[in-house]
Write a protein that holds these residues in place. Structure first.
Motif, PDB file in Angstrom:
ATOM      1  N   ARG A 158       0.824  -1.249  -0.124  1.00  0.00           N
ATOM      2  CA  ARG A 158       0.207   0.049   0.173  1.00  0.00           C
ATOM      3  C   ARG A 158       0.867   1.304  -0.188  1.00  0.00           C
ATOM      4  N   ILE A 159       0.373   2.260  -0.832  1.00  0.00           N
ATOM      5  CA  ILE A 159       1.247   3.641  -0.731  1.00  0.00           C
ATOM      6  C   ILE A 159       0.039   4.530  -0.879  1.00  0.00           C
ATOM      7  N   TRP A 160       0.129   5.422   0.328  1.00  0.00           N
ATOM      8  CA  TRP A 160      -1.051   6.308   0.623  1.00  0.00           C
ATOM      9  C   TRP A 160      -0.330   7.781   1.155  1.00  0.00           C
ATOM     10  N   LEU A 161      -1.021   8.702   1.109  1.00  0.00           N
ATOM     11  CA  LEU A 161      -0.847  10.107   1.580  1.00  0.00           C
ATOM     12  C   LEU A 161      -1.695  10.134   2.846  1.00  0.00           C
ATOM     13  N   VAL A 162      -0.909  10.802   3.733  1.00  0.00           N
ATOM     14  CA  VAL A 162      -1.722  11.358   5.042  1.00  0.00           C
ATOM     15  C   VAL A 162      -1.225  12.368   5.627  1.00  0.00           C
ATOM     16  N   GLN A 163      -2.038  13.219   6.254  1.00  0.00           N
ATOM     17  CA  GLN A 163      -1.642  14.521   6.813  1.00  0.00           C
ATOM     18  C   GLN A 163      -0.763  14.342   8.295  1.00  0.00           C
ATOM     19  N   GLY A 164       0.266  14.960   8.410  1.00  0.00           N
ATOM     20  CA  GLY A 164       0.985  14.801   9.572  1.00  0.00           C
ATOM     21  C   GLY A 164       2.573  14.611   9.146  1.00  0.00           C
ATOM     22  N   SER A 165       3.159  14.154  10.374  1.00  0.00           N
ATOM     23  CA  SER A 165       4.609  13.803  10.282  1.00  0.00           C
ATOM     24  C   SER A 165       4.963  12.632  10.366  1.00  0.00           C
ATOM     25  N   SER A 166       4.061  11.655  10.411  1.00  0.00           N
ATOM     26  CA  SER A 166       4.807  10.201  10.695  1.00  0.00           C
ATOM     27  C   SER A 166       3.674   9.399   9.762  1.00  0.00           C
ATOM     28  N   CYS A 167       4.141   8.103   9.521  1.00  0.00           N
ATOM     29  CA  CYS A 167       3.296   6.984   8.936  1.00  0.00           C
ATOM     30  C   CYS A 167       3.098   5.689   9.881  1.00  0.00           C
ATOM     31  N   SER A 168       2.041   5.162  10.042  1.00  0.00           N
ATOM     32  CA  SER A 168       1.733   3.977  10.439  1.00  0.00           C
ATOM     33  C   SER A 168       1.977   2.752   9.760  1.00  0.00           C
ATOM     34  N   ASP A 169       1.910   1.729  10.257  1.00  0.00           N
ATOM     35  CA  ASP A 169       1.907   0.364   9.413  1.00  0.00           C
ATOM     36  C   ASP A 169       1.028   0.216   8.317  1.00  0.00           C
ATOM     37  N   GLU A 170      -0.303   0.785   8.736  1.00  0.00           N
ATOM     38  CA  GLU A 170      -1.196   0.518   7.693  1.00  0.00           C
ATOM     39  C   GLU A 170      -2.054   1.906   7.690  1.00  0.00           C
ATOM     40  N   PRO A 171      -2.679   2.258   6.631  1.00  0.00           N
ATOM     41  CA  PRO A 171      -3.486   3.627   6.509  1.00  0.00           C
ATOM     42  C   PRO A 171      -4.538   3.757   7.643  1.00  0.00           C
ATOM     43  N   THR A 172      -4.320   4.721   8.283  1.00  0.00           N
ATOM     44  CA  THR A 172      -5.558   5.123   9.415  1.00  0.00           C
ATOM     45  C   THR A 172      -6.030   6.981   9.236  1.00  0.00           C
ATOM     46  N   GLY A 173      -6.843   7.106   9.708  1.00  0.00           N
ATOM     47  CA  GLY A 173      -7.353   8.384   9.787  1.00  0.00           C
ATOM     48  C   GLY A 173      -7.750   8.952   8.290  1.00  0.00           C
ATOM     49  N   THR A 174      -7.673  10.012   8.274  1.00  0.00           N
ATOM     50  CA  THR A 174      -7.899  10.668   6.964  1.00  0.00           C
ATOM     51  C   THR A 174      -6.626  10.468   5.804  1.00  0.00           C
ATOM     52  N   TYR A 175      -6.961   9.703   4.844  1.00  0.00           N
ATOM     53  CA  TYR A 175      -5.631   9.320   3.934  1.00  0.00           C
ATOM     54  C   TYR A 175      -6.413   9.384   2.605  1.00  0.00           C
ATOM     55  N   LYS A 176      -5.338   9.403   1.943  1.00  0.00           N
ATOM     56  CA  LYS A 176      -5.597   9.050   0.146  1.00  0.00           C
ATOM     57  C   LYS A 176      -4.608   8.070  -0.191  1.00  0.00           C
ATOM     58  N   MET A 177      -5.454   7.075  -0.642  1.00  0.00           N
ATOM     59  CA  MET A 177      -4.683   5.850  -1.260  1.00  0.00           C
ATOM     60  C   MET A 177      -4.100   6.233  -2.623  1.00  0.00           C
ATOM     61  N   VAL A 178      -2.901   5.802  -2.837  1.00  0.00           N
ATOM     62  CA  VAL A 178      -2.257   6.377  -4.295  1.00  0.00           C
ATOM     63  C   VAL A 178      -1.990   5.133  -5.148  1.00  0.00           C
ATOM     64  N   LYS A 179      -1.592   4.048  -4.390  1.00  0.00           N
ATOM     65  CA  LYS A 179      -1.359   2.837  -5.019  1.00  0.00           C
ATOM     66  C   LYS A 179      -1.742   1.642  -4.393  1.00  0.00           C
ATOM     67  N   GLN A 180      -2.280   0.617  -4.683  1.00  0.00           N
ATOM     68  CA  GLN A 180      -2.222  -0.665  -3.902  1.00  0.00           C
ATOM     69  C   GLN A 180      -2.155  -1.973  -4.624  1.00  0.00           C
ATOM     70  N   ILE A 181      -1.036  -2.698  -4.512  1.00  0.00           N
ATOM     71  CA  ILE A 181      -0.748  -3.914  -5.364  1.00  0.00           C
ATOM     72  C   ILE A 181      -0.980  -5.184  -4.296  1.00  0.00           C
ATOM     73  N   SER A 182      -1.645  -5.882  -4.974  1.00  0.00           N
ATOM     74  CA  SER A 182      -2.266  -7.132  -4.197  1.00  0.00           C
ATOM     75  C   SER A 182      -0.850  -7.937  -3.998  1.00  0.00           C
ATOM     76  N   GLN A 183      -1.402  -8.885  -3.018  1.00  0.00           N
ATOM     77  CA  GLN A 183      -0.139 -10.008  -2.596  1.00  0.00           C
ATOM     78  C   GLN A 183       0.159 -10.869  -3.602  1.00  0.00           C
ATOM     79  N   GLY A 184      -0.791 -10.999  -4.410  1.00  0.00           N
ATOM     80  CA  GLY A 184      -0.166 -12.078  -5.510  1.00  0.00           C
ATOM     81  C   GLY A 184       0.484 -11.492  -6.771  1.00  0.00           C
ATOM     82  N   ASP A 185       0.664  -9.955  -6.786  1.00  0.00           N
ATOM     83  CA  ASP A 185       1.302  -9.301  -7.610  1.00  0.00           C
ATOM     84  C   ASP A 185       2.387  -8.411  -7.347  1.00  0.00           C
ATOM     85  N   VAL A 186       2.485  -8.332  -6.277  1.00  0.00           N
ATOM     86  CA  VAL A 186       3.611  -7.779  -5.206  1.00  0.00           C
ATOM     87  C   VAL A 186       5.096  -8.477  -5.893  1.00  0.00           C
TER      88      VAL A 186
END
Length: 295
Positions: free
Chosen positions: A64-92
Motif C-alpha cells: 500500500r502507498i498512501w498520503l496522510v496528513q502529519g509528520s509520521s506514517c503507521s504500519d497501515e493506512p489510518t485516519g484521513t488518508y488518500k490511497m495512491v496505489k495498492q498492489i495485491s499480495q499475488g502481484d507484488v
C-alpha cells in the motif's frame, strides 16, 4: 567433540538462511527527501518511485502507498488518508518497482469545505509505503511477521515569503546594480525596473546572489527599482521598498583622450611627461626585462 560442533554450525546456518531480508523504498525525483507544492495549479502531477526487494516470494499483505496528513506514517493506512496505489499480495513479486503519481488537489487536507487552492497555509503530509512480511524461523509464518515501510515528506506551501530588503541601487553605465537581501525561504529574487509606471526590465536571479545587474538602460534617465522574493513552491512576496536609480556614462581614459582630440593631457608633449608616454616607457621596460630573463 567434532560432530556436535558440526551440527551446531549447521543449525546456525539454517537459521540465518531462514531469515527474511526485505525493504520498501520510496524515491522522489532528483533523490530529494522532501517536495514542496504550491497552491497553483491544483492539477499539477507529483511523481515518485517505489522499490520492493525481498529474499522471499511470500508476502502477507498488499503493498500500500498512501498520503496522510502529519509528520509520521503507521504500519497501515489510518485516519484521513488518500490511497495512491495498492498492489495485491499475488502481484507484488511481479511488480517490485514502479512509478506513482498524485495531484496537489488529492492531498488529504482538501476534504469537506476545504478545497484546493487554499491560500496562506502550510501543511505537512507523508507519502507512506508499507507491506507485511512473514516471520518465524523460516520466514513463512504470516501471523508473526512484521511490516516493512518507508515514507517521504510532502509540504503544501501557500504562504509567501517576506519581502526582500533592497538596500542600495548603484549607478553604472547603461545599467544599475541592485543590492538585495532575500529571506531564508526564498529560492529566487525578481528585480523589476519601471519608468513612469511601465515595467522596462525584469531580472530573476538566485536568492543567494546579493548584487543583481540590470543592463540595457538609458543613461540620465531615472528608474524605479523594486524586488520580490519567490520560494520553492512559486509563492511570491509583496514588493520591497522602491528606490530610484539613474544610470550614468563611465568616463574613462579613452573617453577623455578622444575629447582632447587625441592629444596628451597634463600639458607636456614629451614622451616622459605625458600619460601615453608613461605607458610607452612601461611597455618598453617590460620588453627589455623579458629579453634579459631569456638570455
Amino acid at each position: 567433540m567434532r560432530l556436535p560442533l558440526i551440527v551446531l554450525t549447521t543449525l546456525c546456518a539454517s537459521t540465518a538462511l531462514g531469515q527474511t531480508v526485505a525493504s520498501i523504498t520510496l524515491t522522489l525525483p532528483n533523490n530529494e527527501t522532501s517536495i514542496r507544492v504550491g497552491r497553483e495549479p491544483c492539477d499539477r502531477t507529483q511523481s515518485a518511485t517505489y522499490t520492493y526487494t525481498s529474499t522471499t516470494t511470500v508476502v502477507c499483505s498488499d503493498l500500500r502507498i498512501w498520503l496522510v496528513q502529519g509528520s509520521s506514517c503507521s504500519d497501515e493506512p489510518t485516519g484521513t488518508y488518500k490511497m495512491v496505489k495498492q498492489i495485491s499480495q499475488g502481484d507484488v513479486v511481479n511488480q517490485p518497482t514502479g512509478s506513482i503519481s498524485f495531484t496537489v488537489s488529492q492531498l488529504p487536507g482538501f476534504t469537506g469545505s476545504v478545497s484546493c487552492p487554499a491560500a496562506d497555509r502550510e501543511d505537512t503530509y507523508r507519502l507512506c509505503a508499507s507491506i507485511k512480511l512473514p516471520g518465524g524461523s523460516f520466514g513463512s509464518e504470516c501471523g508473526s511477521g512484521s511490516f516493512q515501510r518507508d515514507d517521504v515528506e510532502v509540504v503544501y506551501d501557500a504562504k509567501p515569503p517576506v519581502a526582500p530588503t533592497l538596500s542600495q541601487v548603484i549607478a553604472l553605465d547603461s545599467a544599475l546594480s541592485v543590492i538585495v537581501t532575500s529571506p531564508d525561504d526564498a529560492e529566487f529574487v525578481r528585480v523589476s525596473v519601471t519608468r513612469e509606471g511601465k515595467e522596462i526590465k525584469n531580472v530573476q536571479k538566485a536568492a543567494e546572489q546579493t548584487a543583481i545587474r540590470v543592463e540595457g538602460l538609458e543613461n540620465g534617465v531615472t528608474y524605479q527599482v523594486s524586488a520580490r522574493a519567490v520560494d520553492e513552491a512559486s509563492n511570491e512576496s509583496v514588493s520591497s521598498e522602491v528606490k530610484n536609480g539613474t544610470p550614468v556614462p563611465t568616463r574613462g581614459f579613452l573617453d577623455r583622450y578622444d575629447e582632447a582630440g587625441g592629444q596628451e593631457m597634463g600639458g607636456c608633449g614629451a614622451a616622459g611627461g605625458g600619460v601615453v608616454g608613461s605607458l610607452v616607457l612601461a611597455v618598453l621596460g617590460f620588453w627589455l626585462s623579458s629579453r634579459r630573463n631569456r638570455s
